[in-house]
Scaffold this active site. Structure first.
Site: not given
Ligand code: BV8
Ligand code: ZN
Length: 253
Positions: A107, A124, A135, A219, A221
């Site tokens: 987060n 992140h 810069c 979670n 779910e």
């Molecule tokens: C990298 C910041 C590479 C910005 C974010 C194919 C396969 C595997 C990986 C990849 C692929 N293709 C591309 C990739 C890599 C990619 C990736 O993983 N893509 C995914 C979509 C497949 N990853 C990247 O690009 C990362 N970098 O790999 O670099 C590299 C290597 C070498 C050289 C150069 C580069 C960078 C990833 C970071 C992206 N930035 N955020 C912003 O926030 O604006 S990601 C963002 O989305 C979040 O940070 C988080 O990571 C993600 C969301 O996930 P969650 O936090 O889990 O949220 P979500 O809504 O999905 O789920 C919520 C959960 O809570 C649910 O389960 C729900 O049931 C539960 N919930 C709800 N309410 C509650 C609850 N639980 C408890 N209590 C409650 N009340």
């Molecule tokens: Zn600048």
């Protein structure tokens, strides 16, 4: 959808927590949901309206900085109004019952630090920080929110970006390395409020378990992680975490 877990927790979990020196936690958007921060995949999920490729990636930013800034300004304004919830507070309170509690968060909302957690690893980035892509000067949120379109750097007029990790970008190496170390050393590892889809963050629970940690998922779910977890606590983080803390803390006294 599994029914919410019974109010009682397993003896196994309580004794392990009562005796654990090192605890590590991976949190996702779900832990901030009860603070009013929209998750990514929920019904009101941001990604319903926009797809991540359109917003959280550097090409989208260079192509249309105004659109990406519109999204981040909206989220910055929202984050300024929300408060940590009992889930964040319970994790902060855990620090006084263990030698080391490491909160590894996906987060960018700063809520763990505001709740009082001292050992927060932001995989992140953080929505309150911005920097100039020309810069590197850091630019405050006040400065950003004062400017109309895509904000410009006060030092060189270069384009400013949010200090967050976009898709295709590397995570901060030192923070990643420290997160892996914390996962490898944890006796109990929690995965809380994450759909465990985004890598490499999603690989931390597996790293912890492989190194011998007891893996607990919290979670509302099941997720891709549930089959791998030693315990899955179904329910809201803001309900489960305070109750869990009270249960095992009374045990260890
Ligand atoms: C990298 C910041 C590479 C910005 C974010 C194919 C396969 C595997 C990986 C990849 C692929 N293709 C591309 C990739 C890599 C990619 C990736 O993983 N893509 C995914 C979509 C497949 N990853 C990247 O690009 C990362 N970098 O790999 O670099 C590299 C290597 C070498 C050289 C150069 C580069 C960078 C990833 C970071 C992206 N930035 N955020 C912003 O926030 O604006 S990601 C963002 O989305 C979040 O940070 C988080 O990571 C993600 C969301 O996930 P969650 O936090 O889990 O949220 P979500 O809504 O999905 O789920 C919520 C959960 O809570 C649910 O389960 C729900 O049931 C539960 N919930 C709800 N309410 C509650 C609850 N639980 C408890 N209590 C409650 N009340
Ligand atoms: Zn600048």
């Amino acid at each position: 959808m599994r029914p919410p877990s019974s109010p009682a927790f397993s003896d196994n979990l309580l004794t392990r927590l009562a005796g654990a020196g090192r605890v590590a936690v991976l949190t996702g958007a779900g832990i901030s949901a009860e603070s009013g921060v929209p998750t990514f995949r929920g019904d009101e999920g941001i990604w319903k309206k926009f797809r991540p490729e359109e917003l959280a990636n550097v090409n989208a930013f260079m192509r249309n900085p105004e659109l990406v800034w519109e999204w981040y300004k909206h989220r910055k304004t929202l984050m300024a109004t929300v408060q940590p919830n009992p889930g964040h507070a319970a994790l902060a309170a855990m620090e006084s019952h263990h030698a080391q509690v490491t909160v590894i968060t996906q987060n960018i909302d700063d809520l763990h630090r505001r709740a009082g957690s001292h050992n927060v690893l932001e995989l992140h980035g953080n929505i309150n920080r911005n920097y100039c892509i020309a810069c590197g000067t850091s630019v405050s949120n006040e400065d950003i929110l004062r400017q109309e379109a895509a904000p410009r750097c006060p030092a060189c007029r270069g384009l400013v970006r949010p200090d967050v990790v976009w898709f295709g970008e590397l995570l901060p190496v030192d923070i990643w390395d420290e997160s892996v170390r914390a996962a490898e050393r944890a006796e109990v590892f929690f995965a809380i409020g994450t759909s465990a889809v985004v890598h490499p963050a999603a690989s931390l629970p597996g790293i912890a378990k492989k190194a011998g940690a007891y893996l607990v998922e919290v979670n509302i779910e099941d997720t891709e992680l549930s089959w791998h977890a030693d315990e899955v606590l179904i329910g809201k983080a803001g309900d489960i975490l305070p109750r869990l803390l009270n249960s095992y803390v009374s045990l260890s006294h």
